[in-house]
Design an enzyme around this catalytic site. Structure first.
Site, PDB file in Angstrom:
ATOM      1  N   SER A 120      33.562 -12.209 -44.697  1.00 50.64           N
ATOM      2  CA  SER A 120      32.801 -13.467 -44.682  1.00 50.64           C
ATOM      3  C   SER A 120      31.909 -13.591 -45.900  1.00 50.64           C
ATOM      4  O   SER A 120      31.443 -14.669 -46.223  1.00 50.64           O
ATOM      5  CB  SER A 120      31.890 -13.499 -43.453  1.00 50.64           C
ATOM      6  N   HIS A 140      39.593 -15.956 -47.040  1.00 52.48           N
ATOM      7  CA  HIS A 140      38.582 -16.112 -45.988  1.00 52.48           C
ATOM      8  C   HIS A 140      38.949 -17.277 -45.075  1.00 52.48           C
ATOM      9  O   HIS A 140      38.792 -18.442 -45.446  1.00 52.48           O
ATOM     10  CB  HIS A 140      37.211 -16.334 -46.636  1.00 52.48           C
ATOM     11  N   GLU A 152      39.138 -20.053 -47.872  1.00 54.52           N
ATOM     12  CA  GLU A 152      38.454 -19.804 -49.155  1.00 54.52           C
ATOM     13  C   GLU A 152      39.197 -18.669 -49.850  1.00 54.52           C
ATOM     14  O   GLU A 152      39.458 -17.622 -49.224  1.00 54.52           O
ATOM     15  CB  GLU A 152      37.005 -19.359 -48.920  1.00 54.52           C
ATOM     16  N   ASN A 190      29.746 -19.575 -46.148  1.00 56.99           N
ATOM     17  CA  ASN A 190      28.602 -18.924 -45.479  1.00 56.99           C
ATOM     18  C   ASN A 190      27.323 -18.967 -46.291  1.00 56.99           C
ATOM     19  O   ASN A 190      26.241 -18.772 -45.748  1.00 56.99           O
ATOM     20  CB  ASN A 190      28.973 -17.496 -45.099  1.00 56.99           C
TER      21      ASN A 190
HETATM   22  N1  CAA Z   1      43.951 -22.383 -30.395  1.00 54.28           N
HETATM   23  C1  CAA Z   1      44.652 -23.500 -30.142  1.00 54.28           C
HETATM   24  N2  CAA Z   1      44.099 -24.705 -29.881  1.00 54.28           N
HETATM   25  C2  CAA Z   1      42.753 -24.768 -29.900  1.00 54.28           C
HETATM   26  C3  CAA Z   1      41.935 -23.653 -30.150  1.00 54.28           C
HETATM   27  C4  CAA Z   1      42.600 -22.418 -30.410  1.00 54.28           C
HETATM   28  N3  CAA Z   1      41.921 -21.295 -30.685  1.00 54.28           N
HETATM   29  N4  CAA Z   1      40.624 -24.048 -30.095  1.00 54.28           N
HETATM   30  C5  CAA Z   1      40.632 -25.353 -29.819  1.00 54.28           C
HETATM   31  N5  CAA Z   1      41.903 -25.771 -29.711  1.00 54.28           N
HETATM   32  C6  CAA Z   1      42.336 -27.133 -29.428  1.00 54.28           C
HETATM   33  C7  CAA Z   1      42.063 -27.511 -27.975  1.00 54.28           C
HETATM   34  O1  CAA Z   1      43.206 -27.245 -27.224  1.00 54.28           O
HETATM   35  C8  CAA Z   1      41.799 -29.006 -28.078  1.00 54.28           C
HETATM   36  O2  CAA Z   1      43.039 -29.703 -28.111  1.00 54.28           O
HETATM   37  P1  CAA Z   1      43.029 -31.212 -27.553  1.00 54.28           P
HETATM   38  O3  CAA Z   1      41.823 -31.913 -28.192  1.00 54.28           O
HETATM   39  O4  CAA Z   1      44.341 -31.768 -27.962  1.00 54.28           O
HETATM   40  O5  CAA Z   1      42.848 -31.036 -26.061  1.00 54.28           O
HETATM   41  C9  CAA Z   1      41.187 -29.171 -29.446  1.00 54.28           C
HETATM   42  O6  CAA Z   1      41.547 -28.018 -30.218  1.00 54.28           O
HETATM   43  C10 CAA Z   1      39.723 -29.267 -29.324  1.00 54.28           C
HETATM   44  O7  CAA Z   1      39.311 -28.096 -28.642  1.00 54.28           O
HETATM   45  P2  CAA Z   1      38.158 -28.199 -27.522  1.00 54.28           P
HETATM   46  O8  CAA Z   1      38.415 -29.407 -26.705  1.00 54.28           O
HETATM   47  O9  CAA Z   1      38.082 -26.868 -26.877  1.00 54.28           O
HETATM   48  O10 CAA Z   1      36.778 -28.343 -28.221  1.00 54.28           O
HETATM   49  P3  CAA Z   1      36.403 -29.027 -29.578  1.00 54.28           P
HETATM   50  O11 CAA Z   1      36.873 -30.417 -29.581  1.00 54.28           O
HETATM   51  O12 CAA Z   1      34.980 -28.771 -29.821  1.00 54.28           O
HETATM   52  O13 CAA Z   1      37.242 -28.208 -30.669  1.00 54.28           O
HETATM   53  C11 CAA Z   1      36.786 -26.461 -32.166  1.00 54.28           C
HETATM   54  C12 CAA Z   1      37.088 -26.803 -30.716  1.00 54.28           C
HETATM   55  C13 CAA Z   1      38.014 -26.809 -33.015  1.00 54.28           C
HETATM   56  C14 CAA Z   1      36.472 -24.974 -32.266  1.00 54.28           C
HETATM   57  C15 CAA Z   1      35.570 -27.306 -32.637  1.00 54.28           C
HETATM   58  O14 CAA Z   1      34.520 -27.126 -31.684  1.00 54.28           O
HETATM   59  C16 CAA Z   1      35.096 -26.914 -33.999  1.00 54.28           C
HETATM   60  O15 CAA Z   1      35.706 -27.287 -34.987  1.00 54.28           O
HETATM   61  N6  CAA Z   1      33.970 -26.173 -34.054  1.00 54.28           N
HETATM   62  C17 CAA Z   1      33.421 -25.733 -35.328  1.00 54.28           C
HETATM   63  C18 CAA Z   1      34.129 -24.452 -35.699  1.00 54.28           C
HETATM   64  C19 CAA Z   1      33.610 -23.948 -37.022  1.00 54.28           C
HETATM   65  O16 CAA Z   1      32.651 -24.434 -37.596  1.00 54.28           O
HETATM   66  N7  CAA Z   1      34.271 -22.903 -37.524  1.00 54.28           N
HETATM   67  C20 CAA Z   1      33.846 -22.232 -38.742  1.00 54.28           C
HETATM   68  C21 CAA Z   1      32.837 -21.164 -38.392  1.00 54.28           C
HETATM   69  S1  CAA Z   1      32.436 -20.202 -39.821  1.00 54.28           S
HETATM   70  C22 CAA Z   1      33.717 -19.100 -39.888  1.00 54.28           C
HETATM   71  O17 CAA Z   1      34.580 -19.062 -39.068  1.00 54.28           O
HETATM   72  C23 CAA Z   1      33.753 -18.190 -41.040  1.00 54.28           C
HETATM   73  C24 CAA Z   1      32.891 -16.998 -40.943  1.00 54.28           C
HETATM   74  O18 CAA Z   1      32.923 -16.253 -41.881  1.00 54.28           O
HETATM   75  C25 CAA Z   1      32.045 -16.740 -39.815  1.00 54.28           C
END
Ligand code: CAA
Length: 283
Positions: A120, A140, A152, A190
């Site tokens: 990260s 990343h 990334e 990040n």
């Molecule tokens: N696998 C498959 N499908 C998934 C899934 C997964 N792991 N997670 C979510 N989905 C699908 C769901 O099935 C849902 O499909 P439908 O809308 O067709 O029903 C859709 O994606 C939306 O999921 P949810 O309804 O559960 O909830 P949501 O609308 O909030 O979406 C999310 C979930 C995509 C995670 C969204 O909340 C999101 O984008 N959150 C932000 C995530 C983020 O910021 N990630 C980066 C973090 S930083 C990082 O990762 C790097 C690091 O170094 C730490």
């Protein structure tokens, strides 16, 4: 170089997501972790993610079966095929642990194999230094890997143009959008995201608002899909703390000091979703 065999080291949240994406794109994936229980949990995560994609009509049941068949699990690094073209490392955010893995891998896979770290925030140049700096790169991914478009791509000081081009094309072939960023602490994602999450934790720590209300402000006010404290639980509070410490040590700037509340929660084992409790409780 045509890559057919990929090894993913680490079957946690990120490693299992990365393995899933490669396997869904017909790569032969060797998923490695230290314990069979971790591998079983990783395969279970992949399977439930694929079920969600079936429910959305994004894939068929047959495609799920094929994806799972493309994944071979192993608890020993030397189970990785010699002709592996890419090792994607996604273990804990510990520089010493990562360097130890690369040094062992260096004698297992062929000289053409590219090492890509999903770190990260840790310096790619430093991670590359002890093995194959020209064929070492940062790849990343974002959590959840099957859903998030961004990768990334971070060159180390000695990463070759050929390695960069291969990884850029590979990311595109996975259906991702690669963005090149330079090798400084936290890269871009990040460097911007984690101080925001840390600031949300400071707001909670100082009693500016409740955890729920802080998240509501950012969801309704800024249209974030998840509030910063829910996102911290999703990423893992230990990961958030490790990233803030890399920023703090890397830039020697007090603005990156981790919030005391974050440190206390990690010390108490409240790591977010993966420990069933962080800023919120999970079933
Ligand atoms: N696998 C498959 N499908 C998934 C899934 C997964 N792991 N997670 C979510 N989905 C699908 C769901 O099935 C849902 O499909 P439908 O809308 O067709 O029903 C859709 O994606 C939306 O999921 P949810 O309804 O559960 O909830 P949501 O609308 O909030 O979406 C999310 C979930 C995509 C995670 C969204 O909340 C999101 O984008 N959150 C932000 C995530 C983020 O910021 N990630 C980066 C973090 S930083 C990082 O990762 C790097 C690091 O170094 C730490």
């Amino acid at each position: 170089m045509v890559i057919k065999n990929v090894a993913v080291i680490g079957a946690g949240t990120m490693g299992s997501g990365i393995a899933q994406v490669f396997a869904a794109n017909n790569f032969n994936v060797t998923l490695v972790d230290t314990e069979q229980t971790y591998l079983d949990k990783g395969i279970k995560t992949i399977s439930s993610s694929l079920d969600r994609l079936i429910k959305k009509n994004s894939i068929t049941a047959d495609q799920k079966d094929t994806t799972l068949k493309n994944i071979f699990t192993a608890t020993q690094l030397d189970s990785i095929p010699h002709d592996t073209g890419l090792v994607a490392e996604a273990i804990i955010e510990s520089k010493s642990a990562k360097l130890s893995i690369y040094n062992k891998l260096n004698d297992i896979v062929n000289q053409d194999c590219i090492f890509a770290s999903n770190t990260s925030s840790i310096s790619i140049t430093e991670l590359a230094a002890t093995t194959r700096p020209d064929r070492f790169i940062g790849m990343h991914f974002m959590n959840p890997v099957p859903m998030m478009q961004l990768v990334e791509i971070i060159r180390g000081y000695a990463t070759s143009d050929a390695t960069f081009d291969i990884i850029k094309q590979l990311s595109i072939s996975l259906g991702k959008t690669p963005v090149e960023v330079f090798d400084y602490p936290g890269f871009v994602a990040n460097r911007i995201l984690m101080p925001m999450i840390n600031e949300a934790i400071f707001a909670l720590f100082e009693g500016v608002a409740s955890a729920q209300d802080i998240d509501t402000v950012m969801k309704l006010g800024m249209n974030h899909p998840m509030g910063p404290l829910t996102l911290a639980d999703f990423i893992g509070l230990d990961v958030c703390l490790a990233i803030m410490e890399v920023l703090y040590d890397g830039f020697n700037d007090s603005k990156y000091r981790p919030c005391p509340l974050l440190k206390k929660m990690v010390a108490a084992g409240k790591l977010g979703r993966k420990s069933k409790e962080g800023f919120f409780k999970y079933d």
